[in-house]
Scaffold this active site. Sequence first.
Site, PDB file in Angstrom:
ATOM      1  N   HIS A 168      -3.451  -4.651  -0.580  1.00 60.13           N
ATOM      2  CA  HIS A 168      -3.258  -5.623   0.715  1.00 60.13           C
ATOM      3  C   HIS A 168      -3.443  -7.021   0.668  1.00 60.13           C
ATOM      4  CE1 HIS A 168      -3.143  -1.943   3.317  1.00 60.13           C
ATOM      5  NE2 HIS A 168      -3.881  -1.468   2.488  1.00 60.13           N
ATOM      6  N   GLU A 224      -2.273  -9.058   2.744  1.00 60.00           N
ATOM      7  CA  GLU A 224      -2.787  -9.576   4.072  1.00 60.00           C
ATOM      8  C   GLU A 224      -4.074  -9.513   4.537  1.00 60.00           C
ATOM      9  OE1 GLU A 224      -2.411  -5.065   4.847  1.00 60.00           O
ATOM     10  OE2 GLU A 224      -1.312  -6.819   3.352  1.00 60.00           O
ATOM     11  N   CYS A 270       0.868  -1.330   0.151  1.00 57.17           N
ATOM     12  CA  CYS A 270       0.008  -0.028  -0.080  1.00 57.17           C
ATOM     13  C   CYS A 270       0.828   1.238  -0.147  1.00 57.17           C
ATOM     14  CB  CYS A 270      -0.890   0.002   1.249  1.00 57.17           C
ATOM     15  SG  CYS A 270      -2.416   1.193   1.011  1.00 57.17           S
TER      16      CYS A 270
END
EC number: 4.3.2.10
Length: 211
Positions: free
Chosen positions: A192, A194, A82
């Site tokens: 993202h 994650e 990001c």
Amino acid sequence: MAKTVALLDYGSGNLRSAQRAVERVGADVTVTSDPQVALNADGLLVPGVGAFAACMEGLNKVHGARLIGSRLAGGRPVMGICVGMQILFDEGHEHGVHSRGCGEWPGTVERLQADVLPHMGWNTVAAPEGSQMFAGISDEERFYFVHSYGVRDWTLVTDELTAPPLVTWAEHGGDSFVAAVENGPLWATQFHPEKSGDTGAVLLENWLATL
């Protein structure tokens, strides 16, 4: 033996979700601002949320740009996520503020030209042929984005002796922007991984395989 990953803590937030995601795919993760720990780890993960200028201010306090440069000079893998990707470029223009980035890639982070911002939610990406980052991930898979700014023009020129970076693009509201870059030991994603479920986990596994 598990690969070691240093998750750089420079005050940007979003650390625990990244830590859990990388641990989930089998790495030994240390959240740290210690430059020696970050230099010695198999991989360095640079997260980032919020404004470009604030992230650069925090990064400079822990000498992050020098740390990233030192790792890359030795071919040691680094991955940005990001705003952790955005700060790898030359500069950012956000909320009327111009800030210098780390300068690993030429380019400007600027406001996306879309009617609806932020770009928040799930989106597909267009990965190039031969991408190691997206190995085993189909074109229909989606990743999670939260941002209003991005790199809308890729300006890096290479010669015939240098392998060109692999650039992945995405689109929001009719505007195209850089969604990911693979450049030797330096990887980065605007989205993202994650927060992208099993698909994001595959991408992180692909990164661990390079460490």
